[in-house]
Design a protein around this motif. Structure first.
Motif, PDB file in Angstrom:
ATOM      1  N   ARG A 189       0.831  -1.202   0.000  1.00 46.77           N
ATOM      2  CA  ARG A 189       0.000   0.000   0.000  1.00 46.77           C
ATOM      3  C   ARG A 189       0.868   1.255   0.000  1.00 46.77           C
ATOM      4  NH1 ARG A 189      -2.185  -3.083   4.209  1.00 46.77           N
ATOM      5  NH2 ARG A 189      -4.189  -4.069   3.688  1.00 46.77           N
ATOM      6  N   ILE A 190       0.282   2.322  -0.503  1.00 47.30           N
ATOM      7  CA  ILE A 190       0.863   3.652  -0.353  1.00 47.30           C
ATOM      8  C   ILE A 190      -0.194   4.533   0.302  1.00 47.30           C
ATOM      9  CG2 ILE A 190       1.792   5.687  -1.508  1.00 47.30           C
ATOM     10  CD1 ILE A 190       2.801   3.871  -3.726  1.00 47.30           C
ATOM     11  N   HIS A 191       0.164   5.153   1.419  1.00 46.35           N
ATOM     12  CA  HIS A 191      -0.715   6.080   2.119  1.00 46.35           C
ATOM     13  C   HIS A 191      -0.266   7.508   1.813  1.00 46.35           C
ATOM     14  CE1 HIS A 191      -2.477   2.968   4.885  1.00 46.35           C
ATOM     15  NE2 HIS A 191      -1.337   2.360   4.587  1.00 46.35           N
ATOM     16  N   ARG A 192      -1.219   8.376   1.515  1.00 45.34           N
ATOM     17  CA  ARG A 192      -0.922   9.792   1.279  1.00 45.34           C
ATOM     18  C   ARG A 192      -1.949  10.641   2.007  1.00 45.34           C
ATOM     19  NH1 ARG A 192      -0.061  11.575  -4.807  1.00 45.34           N
ATOM     20  NH2 ARG A 192       1.880  10.425  -4.400  1.00 45.34           N
ATOM     21  N   ASP A 193      -1.455  11.562   2.809  1.00 43.70           N
ATOM     22  CA  ASP A 193      -2.339  12.472   3.564  1.00 43.70           C
ATOM     23  C   ASP A 193      -3.385  11.708   4.365  1.00 43.70           C
ATOM     24  OD1 ASP A 193      -0.955  14.614   2.403  1.00 43.70           O
ATOM     25  OD2 ASP A 193      -2.331  14.700   0.698  1.00 43.70           O
ATOM     26  N   GLY A 194      -2.950  10.583   4.954  1.00 42.72           N
ATOM     27  CA  GLY A 194      -3.830   9.826   5.836  1.00 42.72           C
ATOM     28  C   GLY A 194      -4.796   8.882   5.154  1.00 42.72           C
TER      29      GLY A 194
ATOM     30  N   GLY B 168       6.592  12.389   1.728  1.00 48.18           N
ATOM     31  CA  GLY B 168       5.512  12.274   2.696  1.00 48.18           C
ATOM     32  C   GLY B 168       4.658  11.041   2.523  1.00 48.18           C
ATOM     33  N   ASP B 169       4.727  10.392   1.348  1.00 48.48           N
ATOM     34  CA  ASP B 169       4.006   9.131   1.161  1.00 48.48           C
ATOM     35  C   ASP B 169       4.547   8.080   2.119  1.00 48.48           C
ATOM     36  OD1 ASP B 169       2.545  10.302  -0.851  1.00 48.48           O
ATOM     37  OD2 ASP B 169       3.547   9.235  -2.497  1.00 48.48           O
ATOM     38  N   MET B 170       3.660   7.216   2.593  1.00 48.78           N
ATOM     39  CA  MET B 170       4.089   6.139   3.480  1.00 48.78           C
ATOM     40  C   MET B 170       3.842   4.795   2.807  1.00 48.78           C
ATOM     41  SD  MET B 170       3.153   3.679   5.953  1.00 48.78           S
ATOM     42  CE  MET B 170       1.650   4.099   6.844  1.00 48.78           C
ATOM     43  N   PHE B 171       4.910   4.009   2.679  1.00 49.43           N
ATOM     44  CA  PHE B 171       4.810   2.668   2.115  1.00 49.43           C
ATOM     45  C   PHE B 171       4.475   1.692   3.238  1.00 49.43           C
ATOM     46  CE2 PHE B 171       8.328   4.685  -0.413  1.00 49.43           C
ATOM     47  CZ  PHE B 171       7.594   4.902  -1.577  1.00 49.43           C
ATOM     48  N   GLU B 172       3.584   0.762   2.954  1.00 45.92           N
ATOM     49  CA  GLU B 172       3.218  -0.274   3.920  1.00 45.92           C
ATOM     50  C   GLU B 172       3.182  -1.617   3.204  1.00 45.92           C
ATOM     51  OE1 GLU B 172      -0.069  -0.741   7.379  1.00 45.92           O
ATOM     52  OE2 GLU B 172      -0.885  -0.448   5.359  1.00 45.92           O
TER      53      GLU B 172
END
Length: 330
Positions: free
Chosen positions: A235-240, A299-303
Motif C-alpha cells: 500500500r501507499i498512504h498519502r495524507d492519511g 511524505g508518502d508512506m509505504f506499507e
C-alpha cells in the motif's frame, strides 16, 4: 512452530534479541544480535532454533508495542556496515516481466522482444534446475552496503538527484558467511527494495544506477524452510488515506527461479564468500505501483505486510538535500 527473530534496542541503548512464535515472544538470554546468535549456532554445528534453546529466554515482550515505540531495528546488521552487502535479482517472479516490459518497450521496437522478456522466459525455462545443479542465471544487481539499510518505521530517503522513489514489496534472504567460507541462510525477511523506476525506464542499462538506493527490512527474520507460497499486500498512504494498494505473491510457487538457484549464482563468486560477511539478497517482485502509473512524492508512506510475518513494514518517503561533490586531484 514458526520461529521469528527480532532485534531490539532499549531506551538505555542496550541491544537484545527477541524470539517469537505463535505462543508469544521473549528476550533471548546472553546475545545482543542475531549475527552473534548465528555465530553460536555455526560454532556448535546446530541451527538457530537450537541456539535459542541453548541460550534460553527471559522476559516476555509485546513485539507490536515495541515496533510502535520505535524500539525494533532491522533484524540483521553488522558492526562494520561495509561488511553487510545488499544485492538482488530481478525478473524472478511469474508475471514480473510485464511491469518491466512496459518500462523498457517504450525504448524498443514494439515488434521486437525486449531483453527483459528474453531474460524472463529463459528463467521460466531453466530457473528451477534439479537439486544440486546450477540453472539459468538471473538478472543480478548490487544495491549497496549496510549504511543503506533502513530500520522498520524509519524514512526511506531518495537522493536529491533521484527521479523517483518507488516501493518494491518482496522477500529478502539473509545470510552469514561462516569461518570456512560456507554461506548460511539465516532466514527470510519482508522487504522494501526501494528503487528509482523513472531512471530505469529511461534506459535499462541504467538499472545499476536505479538500484543504488536505500532499502528496508521488516522487523522479523523468519527462520527455517522458506514458505513456498506467500500472499501479501502493498500500500501507499498519502495524507492519511490509502492512495494505492495491490496484493503481491512470492515464494517459490510464484517464482520462475528457485531460491537455491538464485543462491547458487550469487555465492558462486569468491568475493561473496568472505568469512564474517552478512548478505541481504532481495529476491524480486512482480508488483509495483509505478507500473500502475503512480508517481510517489515526499511524505508518502509505504506499507507492506504478508503472513506468516506478523508485523508490517512501514517507511515514509523523504528526499535528501543536495550534496555537491568535488573531486580533487592530488
Amino acid at each position: 512452530m514458526t520461529l521469528r527473530l527480532l532485534q531490539h534496542v532499549g531506551v538505555d541503548g542496550a541491544r537484545s534479541v527477541i524470539a517469537a512464535t505463535e505462543t508469544g515472544a521473549a528476550f533471548v538470554i546472553g546475545v545482543d544480535s542475531v549475527r552473534a546468535l548465528a555465530e553460536r549456532a555455526i560454532a556448535a554445528g546446530s541451527d538457530l532454533a537450537a541456539a535459542v534453546a541453548a541460550c534460553g529466554t527471559g522476559a516476555s515482550v509485546d513485539i507490536a508495542a515495541e515496533l510502535a515505540a520505535g524500539r525494533l531495528t532491522s533484524p540483521i546488521d553488522h558492526g562494520d556496515p561495509a561488511h553487510l552487502i545488499m544485492t538482488g535479482t530481478g525478473l524472478t517472479h511469474l508475471g514480473s516481466a510485464e511491469g518491466r516490459d512496459k518500462m523498457h518497450r517504450a525504448a524498443a521496437d514494439a515488434a521486437t522482444q525486449t531483453d527483459s522478456m528474453r531474460m524472463f522466459l529463459e528463467g521460466v525455462e531453466g530457473g528451477k534446475p534439479a537439486e544440486g545443479a546450477r540453472g539459468q542465471q538471473p538478472e543480478w544487481f548490487y544495491k549497496g552496503d549496510g549504511s543503506g539499510l533502513v530500520a522498520p518505521g524509519a524514512a526511506l530517503t531518495m537522493p536529491d538527484f533521484a527521479q523517483d522513489g518507488g516501493e518494491e514489496p518482496e522477500l529478502a534472504g539473509i545470510y552469514l558467511i561462516g569461518p570456512d567460507g560456507t554461506p548460511f541462510r539465516l532466514g527470510l525477511c519482508l522487504a522494501n527494495e526501494f528503487s528509482d523506476h523513472v531512471t530505469e525506464r529511461h534506459n535499462y542499462l541504467w538499472l545499476a544506477h536505479s538500484k543504488l538506493r536505500q532499502a528496508s527490512l521488516g522487523p522479523e527474520l523468519l527462520v527455517g524452510t522458506p514458505p513456498a507460497h506467500i500472499e501479501g499486500m502493498s500500500r501507499i498512504h498519502r495524507d492519511g488515506e490509502v492512495l494505492w494498494e495491490k496484493p503481491f505473491l512470492s515464494g517459490e510457487a510464484n517464482m520462475s527461479h528457485s531460491i537455491a538457484n538464485l543462491e547458487a549464482h550469487h555465492f558462486k563468486y569468491d568475493l561473496f564468500r568472505r568469512p564474517g560477511d552478512v548478505h541481504v539478497h532481495f529476491f524480486g517482485t512482480a508488483t509495483l505501483s509505478f507500473s500502475d502509473g503512480v508517481a510517489t512524492r515526499e511524505g508518502d508512506m509505504f506499507e507492506i505486510e504478508a503472513a506468516p510475518f506478523t508485523l508490517p513494514l512501514r517507511n515514509t518517503l523523504t528526499k535528501a538535500a543536495p550534496q555537491p561533490v568535488a573531486v580533487k586531484a592530488l
